[in-house]
Design a protein around this motif. Structure first.
Motif, PDB file in Angstrom:
ATOM      1  N   MET A 168       0.817  -1.212   0.000  1.00  0.00           N
ATOM      2  CA  MET A 168       0.000   0.000   0.000  1.00  0.00           C
ATOM      3  C   MET A 168       0.857   1.271   0.000  1.00  0.00           C
ATOM      4  O   MET A 168       0.359   2.371   0.088  1.00  0.00           O
ATOM      5  CB  MET A 168      -0.922  -0.014   1.222  1.00  0.00           C
ATOM      6  CG  MET A 168      -1.888  -1.182   1.234  1.00  0.00           C
ATOM      7  SD  MET A 168      -3.165  -1.024   2.489  1.00  0.00           S
ATOM      8  CE  MET A 168      -4.127   0.328   1.814  1.00  0.00           C
ATOM      9  N   ARG A 169       2.157   1.089  -0.080  1.00  0.00           N
ATOM     10  CA  ARG A 169       3.150   2.153  -0.119  1.00  0.00           C
ATOM     11  C   ARG A 169       3.073   3.091   1.083  1.00  0.00           C
ATOM     12  O   ARG A 169       3.167   4.314   0.954  1.00  0.00           O
ATOM     13  CB  ARG A 169       3.060   2.961  -1.423  1.00  0.00           C
ATOM     14  CG  ARG A 169       4.435   3.530  -1.790  1.00  0.00           C
ATOM     15  CD  ARG A 169       4.408   4.574  -2.876  1.00  0.00           C
ATOM     16  NE  ARG A 169       5.742   5.141  -3.041  1.00  0.00           N
ATOM     17  CZ  ARG A 169       6.018   6.264  -3.687  1.00  0.00           C
ATOM     18  NH1 ARG A 169       5.044   6.947  -4.254  1.00  0.00           N
ATOM     19  NH2 ARG A 169       7.250   6.720  -3.763  1.00  0.00           N
ATOM     20  N   PHE A 170       2.921   2.504   2.251  1.00  0.00           N
ATOM     21  CA  PHE A 170       3.119   3.272   3.470  1.00  0.00           C
ATOM     22  C   PHE A 170       4.618   3.501   3.686  1.00  0.00           C
ATOM     23  O   PHE A 170       5.029   4.468   4.310  1.00  0.00           O
ATOM     24  CB  PHE A 170       2.527   2.547   4.676  1.00  0.00           C
ATOM     25  CG  PHE A 170       1.022   2.433   4.625  1.00  0.00           C
ATOM     26  CD1 PHE A 170       0.254   3.415   4.020  1.00  0.00           C
ATOM     27  CD2 PHE A 170       0.371   1.345   5.178  1.00  0.00           C
ATOM     28  CE1 PHE A 170      -1.127   3.323   3.971  1.00  0.00           C
ATOM     29  CE2 PHE A 170      -1.012   1.244   5.140  1.00  0.00           C
ATOM     30  CZ  PHE A 170      -1.757   2.233   4.531  1.00  0.00           C
ATOM     31  N   TYR A 171       5.413   2.576   3.168  1.00  0.00           N
ATOM     32  CA  TYR A 171       6.871   2.690   3.155  1.00  0.00           C
ATOM     33  C   TYR A 171       7.344   2.318   1.756  1.00  0.00           C
ATOM     34  O   TYR A 171       6.677   1.562   1.037  1.00  0.00           O
ATOM     35  CB  TYR A 171       7.522   1.734   4.159  1.00  0.00           C
ATOM     36  CG  TYR A 171       7.126   1.944   5.598  1.00  0.00           C
ATOM     37  CD1 TYR A 171       7.881   2.740   6.448  1.00  0.00           C
ATOM     38  CD2 TYR A 171       5.996   1.318   6.117  1.00  0.00           C
ATOM     39  CE1 TYR A 171       7.516   2.920   7.776  1.00  0.00           C
ATOM     40  CE2 TYR A 171       5.625   1.493   7.441  1.00  0.00           C
ATOM     41  CZ  TYR A 171       6.386   2.299   8.261  1.00  0.00           C
ATOM     42  OH  TYR A 171       6.023   2.477   9.570  1.00  0.00           O
ATOM     43  N   ASP A 172       8.490   2.853   1.360  1.00  0.00           N
ATOM     44  CA  ASP A 172       9.102   2.471   0.088  1.00  0.00           C
ATOM     45  C   ASP A 172      10.105   1.342   0.318  1.00  0.00           C
ATOM     46  O   ASP A 172      10.797   1.308   1.340  1.00  0.00           O
ATOM     47  CB  ASP A 172       9.824   3.663  -0.549  1.00  0.00           C
ATOM     48  CG  ASP A 172       8.925   4.406  -1.528  1.00  0.00           C
ATOM     49  OD1 ASP A 172       7.894   3.835  -1.947  1.00  0.00           O
ATOM     50  OD2 ASP A 172       9.245   5.559  -1.861  1.00  0.00           O
ATOM     51  N   VAL A 173      10.174   0.446  -0.640  1.00  0.00           N
ATOM     52  CA  VAL A 173      11.121  -0.665  -0.535  1.00  0.00           C
ATOM     53  C   VAL A 173      12.550  -0.126  -0.570  1.00  0.00           C
ATOM     54  O   VAL A 173      12.826   0.923  -1.156  1.00  0.00           O
ATOM     55  CB  VAL A 173      10.902  -1.676  -1.681  1.00  0.00           C
ATOM     56  CG1 VAL A 173       9.513  -2.274  -1.607  1.00  0.00           C
ATOM     57  CG2 VAL A 173      11.134  -1.017  -3.044  1.00  0.00           C
ATOM     58  N   ASP A 174      13.467  -0.859   0.062  1.00  0.00           N
ATOM     59  CA  ASP A 174      14.884  -0.485   0.003  1.00  0.00           C
ATOM     60  C   ASP A 174      15.507  -0.937  -1.306  1.00  0.00           C
ATOM     61  O   ASP A 174      16.377  -0.269  -1.868  1.00  0.00           O
ATOM     62  CB  ASP A 174      15.641  -1.093   1.183  1.00  0.00           C
ATOM     63  CG  ASP A 174      15.183  -0.525   2.521  1.00  0.00           C
ATOM     64  OD1 ASP A 174      14.693   0.623   2.536  1.00  0.00           O
ATOM     65  OD2 ASP A 174      15.301  -1.225   3.549  1.00  0.00           O
ATOM     66  N   SER A 175      15.067  -2.084  -1.786  1.00  0.00           N
ATOM     67  CA  SER A 175      15.527  -2.576  -3.086  1.00  0.00           C
ATOM     68  C   SER A 175      14.442  -3.473  -3.673  1.00  0.00           C
ATOM     69  O   SER A 175      13.538  -3.922  -2.973  1.00  0.00           O
ATOM     70  CB  SER A 175      16.845  -3.349  -2.940  1.00  0.00           C
ATOM     71  OG  SER A 175      16.670  -4.502  -2.121  1.00  0.00           O
ATOM     72  N   GLY A 176      14.561  -3.743  -4.976  1.00  0.00           N
ATOM     73  CA  GLY A 176      13.502  -4.474  -5.653  1.00  0.00           C
ATOM     74  C   GLY A 176      12.366  -3.545  -6.036  1.00  0.00           C
ATOM     75  O   GLY A 176      12.481  -2.317  -5.967  1.00  0.00           O
ATOM     76  N   CYS A 177      11.238  -4.116  -6.424  1.00  0.00           N
ATOM     77  CA  CYS A 177      10.089  -3.295  -6.799  1.00  0.00           C
ATOM     78  C   CYS A 177       8.798  -4.082  -6.619  1.00  0.00           C
ATOM     79  O   CYS A 177       8.799  -5.314  -6.562  1.00  0.00           O
ATOM     80  CB  CYS A 177      10.215  -2.788  -8.242  1.00  0.00           C
ATOM     81  SG  CYS A 177      10.218  -4.096  -9.483  1.00  0.00           S
ATOM     82  N   ILE A 178       7.700  -3.333  -6.509  1.00  0.00           N
ATOM     83  CA  ILE A 178       6.357  -3.902  -6.388  1.00  0.00           C
ATOM     84  C   ILE A 178       5.534  -3.367  -7.556  1.00  0.00           C
ATOM     85  O   ILE A 178       5.485  -2.147  -7.779  1.00  0.00           O
ATOM     86  CB  ILE A 178       5.708  -3.521  -5.054  1.00  0.00           C
ATOM     87  CG1 ILE A 178       6.565  -4.007  -3.882  1.00  0.00           C
ATOM     88  CG2 ILE A 178       4.297  -4.093  -4.952  1.00  0.00           C
ATOM     89  CD1 ILE A 178       6.089  -3.502  -2.527  1.00  0.00           C
TER      90      ILE A 178
END
Length: 575
Positions: free
Chosen positions: A381-391
């Motif tokens: 839900m993009r409350f946080y952004d990933v450090d690496s990789g992608c959604i």
């Protein structure tokens, strides 16, 4: 203080009018002792009663004018400061509402509450008092000195000797006070947190007989706040009595020197009486100015805390689509591609997570507490952004999707979700343009219609749903998530309070009524996710098992242990 200027600027004209009225009222007030001196020295000796009444009437007129002017200006100051604070509070609430979860973690919720309440109140008081005393104090001080200088320069010099001493005192105290008030607000944040935790967890505290412990914890933070307040109060309390002492010593010298000058014929009794009045006016003006410094110390500390939030940059920005394209094109609805994430950037909470779901499929997630189940939801839900990789959702990186468009895709029930004080219907609708038929359909799918029929859609729900059972609350929350027919349904431990039969019927209704909805179910019970198209078994942020229930019963020892503990040895047979 600079951050407040954009809120003050639209009210410049109104504030200028307020200050003008204050200026006129203060000037008129300065004439009263001068008229009194004229009456005593020039009018009374002539015995002209008519002139005495005339000059006395002028004194009364000046007094009434000063009174009315001050009252009107004070009311205007209260109105403008209230309006400015209203705008600050609005923008602060708006900013806090759109802070990312990471930023809110940094500020903390108790701190956000105290900034919205106590800090904005301190700013309001500072703005109001500066308008009320910011002109009147200096005018009475400077005007009083000028008039007394004209009346008797010798006596005025005694007064002037006291002002530098007072100025040094006020500066030293203010410089010490601002950091103390900043520290006080920080301790207040801690107190708000403790109170919030105690109110929210009141039932748990009573159930575990921890009331005494919580009272002791509250007493500790309350005592810390009292100590800081007392320290700040002790420092700032020096200002008023110190200024009063210095000015009163000066007043004593004025009386003594004035007596000698009167005997020597260098001054008159009217001048001495007027001088004493002016000295009192100057004393009150100085005390008013010192009060402004006290309020400014608190207001500046609070303004810095408010500005800290308002100046916080937007964290989760929308990025250009061409910079975040997936290397592997996929028709899947949801894709996690080698996702890694850590809340504290020390230990990974999710490590190298990869999976994909087609539209309409159901993903079940199970694992021990702290294994990363809710983290997956937070990242999706993009409350946080990933450090690496992608959604990816529909082949688009979620970082390239506008927040509003992204959020509309989801219907979600969190672990600790809320119900507000309103009717059942409004709790399900939640300010969306939904018909009563859509609400009833969602309630039916969520297995909430049965108990709703007994109380009615207009039944008043208490704050946090305290007049409903755990199962009733969860069914209402699920109905709210389903009501807008979302693309993606997320149930984060949302059926833990439901009995097995209701849980089974709920899952069957979801698959029948919302077969096109992609579902993600986080659960502790295998029965809740047994029929999922894919099940992830998490441990310490890593996937240790992935597949259907039947597959995991053959390949994942941890899943087998959970199944046996919940379903008995027959779990293998059922598989």
């Amino acid at each position: 203080m600079r951050s407040l200027m954009k809120y003050i600027r639209p009210f410049f004209g109104y504030i200028a009018a307020t200050l003008s009225i204050k200026f006129i009222a203060s000037i008129v007030e300065l004439f009263i002792p001068l008229i009194l001196a004229t009456i005593i020295d020039d009018i009374v000796p002539t015995g002209d009663v008519r002139a005495i009444f005339l000059w006395g009437g002028m004194m009364a007129l000046c007094a009434v004018t000063a009174l009315v002017g001050n009252v009107v200006a004070n009311r205007m100051a209260a109105k403008s400061s209230g309006s400015i604070t209203e705008h600050i509070r609005h923008d602060l609430f708006y900013k806090i509402s759109f802070l990312s979860a990471r930023q809110l973690d940094q500020f903390t919720i108790p701190s956000a509450v105290s900034r919205l309440t106590t800090d904005t109140y301190n700013v309001n008081q500072m703005l109001a008092r500066m308008q009320r005393l910011g002109v009147r104090g200096p005018i009475l001080l400077i005007g009083g000195i000028i008039i007394t200088m004209i009346m008797d320069a010798g006596l005025t010099m005694i007064l002037l000797l006291t002002l530098p001493i007072i100025a040094v005192l006020v500066y030293a105290v203010t410089k010490k006070g601002i950091p103390l008030y900043t520290k006080q607000q920080g301790v207040l944040d801690r107190m708000v947190r403790v109170v919030q935790e105690n109110i929210t967890g009141a039932r748990v505290i009573k159930a575990l007989s921890k009331s005494s412990y919580e009272r002791a914890r509250y007493d500790r933070v309350n005592n810390d706040l009292a100590d800081v307040e007392q320290h700040a109060g002790n420092v700032m309390a020096i200002t008023n009595p110190g200024s009063t002492l210095i000015l009163n010593l000066g007043l004593t010298l004025v009386v003594a020197v004035g007596a000698f000058r009167l005997n020597a014929g260098l001054t008159s009794s009217g001048v001495i009486i007027a001088f004493l009045n002016y000295f009192t006016i100057i004393l009150n003006a100085m005390l008013g100015i010192t009060r402004i410094f006290v309020l400014c110390s608190k207001g500046e500390a609070s303004a810095k805390r408010i500005a800290e939030v308002l100046r916080t940059p937007q964290d989760l920005t929308v990025e250009p689509a061409d910079e975040k394209e997936s290397e592997v094109p996929t028709p899947a609805h949801i894709v996690f591609d080698h996702v890694c994430f850590s809340y504290e950037k020390v230990k990974a909470n999710v490590k190298d997570l990869s999976f994909s779901l087609r539209r309409g499929q159901t993903l079940g997630i199970i694992g021990a507490t702290g294994s990363g189940k809710s983290t997956i939801i937070n990242l999706l839900m993009r409350f946080y952004d990933v450090d690496s990789g992608c959604i990816l959702i529909d082949g688009k990186d979620i970082r390239t999707i506008e927040p509003t468009a992204l959020q509309k895709k989801f219907g979600v029930v969190f672990q600790n979700d809320f119900l507000f004080a309103d009717t059942i219907e409004e709790n399900i609708r939640y300010f969306r343009a939904l018909s009563r038929e859509e609400i009833a359909d969602a309630a039916q799918a969520a297995q909430a219609q049965e108990f709703i029929d007994t109380v009615g859609m207009d039944y008043g729900v208490l704050a946090r749903g305290n007049n409903l059972s755990g199962g009733q609350k969860q069914r209402l929350l699920i109905a709210r998530a389903l009501a807008a027919k979302p693309e993606i349904l997320i149930l984060d431990d949302a059926s833990s309070a439901l009995d097995y039969k209701t849980d089974a019927v709920l899952r069957r209704e979801l698959s029948r009524r919302h077969f096109g909805t992609t579902s993600i179910i986080v659960a502790q019970r295998i029965s809740s996710i047994k029929g999922a198209d894919m099940i992830l078994v998490l441990e310490n942020g890593s996937v240790i098992g992935c597949g259907t229930h039947d597959t995991l019963m053959k390949t994942c020892a941890v899943y087998q242990e959970i199944a046996e503990s919940q379903m008995g040895e027959g779990a293998h047979t059922d598989a």
